[in-house]
Design an enzyme around this catalytic site. Structure first.
Site: not given
Ligand code: ZN
Length: 357
Positions: A72, A75, A134, A174, A185, A187, A189
């Site tokens: 990833c 991470c 994660h 999303n 992971h 996250h 935007q």
């Molecule tokens: Zn990750």
């Protein structure tokens, strides 16, 4: 809260948001990276009066495996592996997207003929890592952690609004493979657009034509009706809109009208966290499977109609039942005419029963 600005190997900015003032942010990016791609170009569609970004470079994006933490890029780095985040741990981190739809890195563009104007895709795209864990998700973040994410959003909104040519800042998440997310992971935007987005234009146009305060009246009417309210506290209300487009769609409004995330008070940010994560958990508990969703902050444009706009979040899922997704087919994709298979009152009842648990 401590904010530290650093740079990645290809010059992109990376910003740490730390709860602790003594966090060590001296780690450097040890990778050798290709130069950053040039910006997209914007083309104007005279039939819909909308700008479309042509970001051909995004086609070459490396495929990122989903799920696996040891590959990833979001991470933290370790002794043996360098990721997008040089530090070995972080609270919340924001960095410029490697393959942005909009950027300050101008390419060349030329007249393409037809009736379409062309201009560079000025702006900026950033990635926000909500946590270093994660296998977590936004719904599992502590109220404190959500508060830090909100500080990061507010900071980025104020900062990106100051970039020349930027007209609107959009913070969103999303989530889920069904939405096309290849990175598991947690996250989100942030897009800083060089124009006011079509959706915002429509909403503000309606607000302008309405006699009274459209957004405030919608909120007041939903609170009064109550049948579609999913959750609320003293400062926020989450409800399914009466004319929802998506099977499960929830709008979250602060009770006080503010233009953007940067204008929220500390109390409002604190009150948002438990309310929002309880709605997200209700989404996941609905069918007992991970709910793919899009979560979108609607903020005022940077320069126009700021007094008309009303910050709110629009959250929706494309899942309408276990194993069943709502696809945008002919009517929706071609004509923009939505057909929703789930009655908003029923969706609200189902979500409310999960929130109450
Ligand atoms: Zn990750």
């Amino acid at each position: 809260m401590k904010r530290t600005i650093t740079h990645l190997a290809d010059g992109r900015e990376l910003i740490y948001f730390d709860r602790r003032d003594d966090a060590d942010r001296s780690a450097i990016d040890r990778r050798t990276l290709e130069p950053r791609p040039v910006a997209s170009e914007l083309r104007y569609d005279p039939l819909t009066e909308e700008w479309i970004a042509m970001a051909g470079h995004r086609q070459t994006r490396t495929f990122q495996p989903t799920g696996s933490a040891n590959e990833c890029p979001l991470c933290p780095s370790s002794d043996t592996r360098s990721t997008e985040v040089p530090a070995y741990d972080y609270d919340v981190v924001v960095f410029e997207n490697r393959f942005p739809s909009f950027s300050g890195n101008f390419g060349t563009y030329q007249d393409v003929g037809g009736l379409s104007d062309v201009r560079p895709g000025v702006g900026r795209c950033e990635v926000v890592c909500f946590t270093s864990e994660h296998s977590s998700s936004f719904s599992k973040l502590s109220d404190d952690q959500v508060g830090l994410v909100m500080e990061a959003w507010a900071d980025r909104t104020a900062e990106l609004s100051g970039i020349e040519g930027v007209e609107q800042v959009f913070c969103f998440e999303n989530r889920g493979e069904e939405i096309g997310i290849t990175l598991a992971h947690p996250h989100g935007q942030i897009y800083a657009y060089p124009y006011v987005t079509p959706k915002t234009k429509l909403q503000l146009g309606a607000a302008k034509r309405y006699s009274g305060n459209l957004f405030a009246d919608v909120l007041a009417a939903e609170r009064a009706a109550g049948t579609r309210v999913v959750a609320s506290n003293e400062l926020w209300t989450a409800f399914v809109p009466a004319a929802a487009r998506w099977p499960f769609e929830v709008h979250v409004y602060p009770h006080r009208q503010v233009p953007d995330l940067a204008a929220l008070s500390e109390e409002e940010r604190a009150a948002f966290a438990p309310l929002y994560t309880s709605v997200l958990r209700a989404f996941d508990d609905l069918f007992g499977v991970v709910m793919p969703y899009i979560s979108a902050w609607h903020q005022a444009p940077v320069r126009q109609d700021r007094e008309l706009a009303y910050l709110h979040l629009e959250l929706f899922s494309i899942r309408r039942a276990p194993g069943k997704l709502k696809y945008l087919a002919g009517s929706e994709s071609a004509m923009g005419a939505f057909v929703n298979d789930v009655l908003p009152e029923e969706a609200a009842r189902m979500l409310r029963s999960q929130v109450d648990h």
